[in-house]
Scaffold this motif. Structure first.
Motif, PDB file in Angstrom:
ATOM      1  N   ALA A  53      -5.810   4.816  10.348  1.00 44.73           N
ATOM      2  CA  ALA A  53      -6.750   4.803   9.291  1.00 44.73           C
ATOM      3  C   ALA A  53      -7.685   4.302   9.571  1.00 44.73           C
ATOM      4  O   ALA A  53      -7.328   3.164   9.895  1.00 44.73           O
ATOM      5  CB  ALA A  53      -5.237   4.777   7.754  1.00 44.73           C
ATOM      6  N   ILE A  54      -8.736   4.816   8.907  1.00 40.13           N
ATOM      7  CA  ILE A  54     -10.064   4.102   9.098  1.00 40.13           C
ATOM      8  C   ILE A  54      -9.654   4.210   8.055  1.00 40.13           C
ATOM      9  O   ILE A  54     -10.293   4.905   7.005  1.00 40.13           O
ATOM     10  CB  ILE A  54     -10.818   4.933   9.655  1.00 40.13           C
ATOM     11  CG1 ILE A  54     -10.494   4.653  11.224  1.00 40.13           C
ATOM     12  CG2 ILE A  54     -12.046   4.563   9.887  1.00 40.13           C
ATOM     13  CD1 ILE A  54     -11.314   5.630  12.868  1.00 40.13           C
ATOM     14  N   ILE A  55     -10.478   3.092   7.763  1.00 45.51           N
ATOM     15  CA  ILE A  55     -11.242   1.961   7.045  1.00 45.51           C
ATOM     16  C   ILE A  55     -12.526   1.515   6.673  1.00 45.51           C
ATOM     17  O   ILE A  55     -12.410   0.361   7.143  1.00 45.51           O
ATOM     18  CB  ILE A  55     -10.642   1.224   5.254  1.00 45.51           C
ATOM     19  CG1 ILE A  55      -9.342   1.812   5.180  1.00 45.51           C
ATOM     20  CG2 ILE A  55     -11.122   1.254   4.082  1.00 45.51           C
ATOM     21  CD1 ILE A  55      -8.449   1.433   4.743  1.00 45.51           C
ATOM     22  N   PRO A  56     -13.615   1.952   6.292  1.00 45.70           N
ATOM     23  CA  PRO A  56     -14.723   0.837   7.214  1.00 45.70           C
ATOM     24  C   PRO A  56     -15.668   1.236   5.590  1.00 45.70           C
ATOM     25  O   PRO A  56     -15.990   1.161   4.893  1.00 45.70           O
ATOM     26  CB  PRO A  56     -15.921   2.797   7.106  1.00 45.70           C
ATOM     27  CG  PRO A  56     -15.176   3.968   6.817  1.00 45.70           C
ATOM     28  CD  PRO A  56     -14.428   3.493   6.195  1.00 45.70           C
ATOM     29  N   VAL A 109     -10.509  -2.842  -4.654  1.00 49.00           N
ATOM     30  CA  VAL A 109      -9.546  -1.977  -5.773  1.00 49.00           C
ATOM     31  C   VAL A 109      -9.007  -0.630  -5.779  1.00 49.00           C
ATOM     32  O   VAL A 109      -7.862  -0.458  -5.284  1.00 49.00           O
ATOM     33  CB  VAL A 109      -9.900  -1.661  -7.052  1.00 49.00           C
ATOM     34  CG1 VAL A 109      -8.649  -1.248  -8.218  1.00 49.00           C
ATOM     35  CG2 VAL A 109     -10.009  -3.550  -7.994  1.00 49.00           C
ATOM     36  N   ASP A 110      -9.810  -0.684  -5.338  1.00 45.54           N
ATOM     37  CA  ASP A 110      -9.421   1.331  -4.788  1.00 45.54           C
ATOM     38  C   ASP A 110      -8.913   1.466  -3.585  1.00 45.54           C
ATOM     39  O   ASP A 110      -7.943   2.378  -3.259  1.00 45.54           O
ATOM     40  CB  ASP A 110     -11.050   2.302  -4.660  1.00 45.54           C
ATOM     41  CG  ASP A 110     -11.469   2.162  -6.126  1.00 45.54           C
ATOM     42  OD1 ASP A 110     -11.521   2.068  -6.833  1.00 45.54           O
ATOM     43  OD2 ASP A 110     -13.075   2.418  -5.721  1.00 45.54           O
ATOM     44  N   THR A 153      -5.693   3.505  -2.444  1.00 38.51           N
ATOM     45  CA  THR A 153      -5.739   4.388  -1.878  1.00 38.51           C
ATOM     46  C   THR A 153      -4.597   4.301  -1.363  1.00 38.51           C
ATOM     47  O   THR A 153      -3.454   5.400  -0.430  1.00 38.51           O
ATOM     48  CB  THR A 153      -7.257   4.818  -0.817  1.00 38.51           C
ATOM     49  OG1 THR A 153      -8.148   5.221  -1.846  1.00 38.51           O
ATOM     50  CG2 THR A 153      -6.958   5.745   0.230  1.00 38.51           C
ATOM     51  N   ILE A 154      -4.020   3.043   0.273  1.00 36.08           N
ATOM     52  CA  ILE A 154      -3.258   1.965   0.537  1.00 36.08           C
ATOM     53  C   ILE A 154      -1.913   2.624  -0.116  1.00 36.08           C
ATOM     54  O   ILE A 154      -0.950   3.155   1.001  1.00 36.08           O
ATOM     55  CB  ILE A 154      -3.648   1.276   1.194  1.00 36.08           C
ATOM     56  CG1 ILE A 154      -5.290   1.098   2.054  1.00 36.08           C
ATOM     57  CG2 ILE A 154      -2.368   0.918   2.389  1.00 36.08           C
ATOM     58  CD1 ILE A 154      -5.285  -0.573   2.837  1.00 36.08           C
ATOM     59  N   ALA A 155      -2.112   2.156  -1.225  1.00 33.62           N
ATOM     60  CA  ALA A 155      -0.615   2.228  -2.011  1.00 33.62           C
ATOM     61  C   ALA A 155      -0.351   3.580  -1.709  1.00 33.62           C
ATOM     62  O   ALA A 155       0.874   4.098  -1.337  1.00 33.62           O
ATOM     63  CB  ALA A 155      -0.804   1.558  -3.349  1.00 33.62           C
ATOM     64  N   GLY A 156      -1.264   4.997  -2.552  1.00 30.85           N
ATOM     65  CA  GLY A 156      -0.753   6.094  -2.596  1.00 30.85           C
ATOM     66  C   GLY A 156      -0.560   6.858  -0.936  1.00 30.85           C
ATOM     67  O   GLY A 156       0.441   7.349  -1.359  1.00 30.85           O
ATOM     68  N   GLN A 157      -1.456   6.049  -0.015  1.00 30.27           N
ATOM     69  CA  GLN A 157      -1.362   7.135   1.055  1.00 30.27           C
ATOM     70  C   GLN A 157      -0.003   6.968   1.901  1.00 30.27           C
ATOM     71  O   GLN A 157       0.521   7.374   3.027  1.00 30.27           O
ATOM     72  CB  GLN A 157      -1.847   6.603   1.798  1.00 30.27           C
ATOM     73  CG  GLN A 157      -2.166   7.265   3.118  1.00 30.27           C
ATOM     74  CD  GLN A 157      -3.438   7.738   4.045  1.00 30.27           C
ATOM     75  OE1 GLN A 157      -4.690   7.390   3.750  1.00 30.27           O
ATOM     76  NE2 GLN A 157      -3.678   7.787   5.244  1.00 30.27           N
ATOM     77  N   THR A 194      -5.926  -8.038  -3.903  1.00 31.64           N
ATOM     78  CA  THR A 194      -6.201  -6.356  -4.616  1.00 31.64           C
ATOM     79  C   THR A 194      -4.493  -6.700  -3.259  1.00 31.64           C
ATOM     80  O   THR A 194      -3.598  -4.876  -3.724  1.00 31.64           O
ATOM     81  CB  THR A 194      -7.042  -5.897  -3.573  1.00 31.64           C
ATOM     82  OG1 THR A 194      -7.793  -6.183  -3.196  1.00 31.64           O
ATOM     83  CG2 THR A 194      -7.835  -5.857  -5.145  1.00 31.64           C
ATOM     84  N   LEU A 195      -4.189  -6.882  -2.746  1.00 29.61           N
ATOM     85  CA  LEU A 195      -3.153  -5.971  -1.209  1.00 29.61           C
ATOM     86  C   LEU A 195      -1.698  -6.309  -1.967  1.00 29.61           C
ATOM     87  O   LEU A 195      -0.651  -6.025  -1.000  1.00 29.61           O
ATOM     88  CB  LEU A 195      -3.364  -6.241   0.055  1.00 29.61           C
ATOM     89  CG  LEU A 195      -4.595  -5.541   0.390  1.00 29.61           C
ATOM     90  CD1 LEU A 195      -5.265  -6.046   1.424  1.00 29.61           C
ATOM     91  CD2 LEU A 195      -5.208  -3.764   0.958  1.00 29.61           C
TER      92      LEU A 195
END
Ligand SMILES: NC(=O)c1ccc[n+]([C@@H]2O[C@H](COP(=O)([O-])OP(=O)(O)OC[C@H]3O[C@@H](n4cnc5c(N)ncnc54)[C@H](OP(=O)(O)O)[C@@H]3O)[C@@H](O)[C@H]2O)c1
Length: 245
Positions: A66-69, A81-82, A86-90, A135-136
């Motif tokens: 996955a890529i997070i810019p 936070v967002d 997203t990571i937790a959901g995916q 947040t992680l």
């Protein structure tokens, strides 16, 4: 080099986020983790560099990354936070986070440090690390065993003339790692730091432009410690700063 013999499948079924994954040590770590079976989340500033790492991992037959810019200098708390949601959901959990991205700032006498450069280095090297970790951690706590790895430096525990804001930021990094390690002792989360040692990257070339590059390690050479701290072989290691070389 740190003495660890890497087993081929030691990171299978793990999801690992790497910051600064587009270049230098972060790039080598992301590709190494993918080769060892991990699904990697590539976070960084320059999308084209992240895409190049993505392509290399797919070409090697690794799990699709996955890529997070994200520009850590401009990011707000809400961005983190967002991103974490997203990571937790995916992915449902995070087994490892390598907080690797940082900037050097200027090498200059202390009395001539520029306030803006000082603030930028603190934002990227300290505030962003704090917000990423904060947040992680809830998603790390969802994994059976989770590893949070910070990146320090030789100047992160012994100050050096002219290394001003960078050295100060790495002292803060080691402090943050130790605070988290102490708070989460006796949980599934461990927190440690790596001192990579002199490594052939663009940051090193900026800091030591006259150095003979052939005399220093390449990012791939220092990977044993990066793998060890993400593998279940390091479950008992917490609150340590370890030297990759
Ligand atoms: N190389 C060494 O000898 C050495 C020695 C001791 C410690 N370290 C530490 O090791 C880590 C990796 O260093 P390196 O030598 O690989 O450095 P590098 O080649 O300069 O790579 C730094 C990485 O961080 C990313 N980054 C920088 N600013 C960012 C921002 N604002 N937002 C998001 N990502 C950002 C860069 O992305 P872009 O390319 O997109 O800007 C790049 O991927 C750092 O923490 C460094 O302090 C390195």
């Amino acid at each position: 080099m740190f003495n660890y013999s890497i087993k081929d499948t030691c990171l299978e079924n793990k999801t690992i986020l790497v910051t600064g994954a587009g270049a230098g040590i972060g790039r080598a770590a992301a590709i190494t983790y993918a080769k060892l079976g991990a699904t990697v989340i590539l976070l960084g500033k320059t999308v084209s560099k992240l895409e190049s790492v993505y392509d290399e991992i797919v070409a090697l037959g690794g799990a699709e990354p996955a890529i997070i810019p994200l520009d850590l200098k401009g990011a707000t708390k809400q961005n983190y936070v967002d991103m974490s949601a997203t990571i937790a959901g995916q992915f449902g959990k995070l087994d490892g986070v390598l907080l690797n991205a940082s900037i050097l700032g200027e090498l200059t006498p202390f009395t001539q440090m520029h306030e803006q450069v000082f603030n930028d280095v603190m934002k990227v090297n300290v505030t962003a690390q704090y917000l990423l970790a904060q947040t992680l951690i809830p998603t790390l706590l969802l994994a059976p065993n989770a590893s949070l790895v910070f990146t320090s430096s030789g100047v992160g525990h012994k100050g050096r003339a002219f290394w001003g804001q960078y050295s100060i930021s790495k002292f803060a990094t080691e402090g943050m790692m130790q605070v988290i390690a102490d708070e989460y002792e006796n949980t599934n989360l461990r927190s440690n730091a790596i001192n990579p040692g002199a490594t052939r990257t663009s940051m090193r070339a900026t800091a030591f432009p006259a150095e003979d590059k052939n005399t220093i390690a390449e990012p791939e050479d220092i990977m044993p410690l990066y793998v060890y701290l993400m593998s279940d072989d390091s479950l008992q290691v917490n609150g340590q700063t370890l030297n990759a070389q």
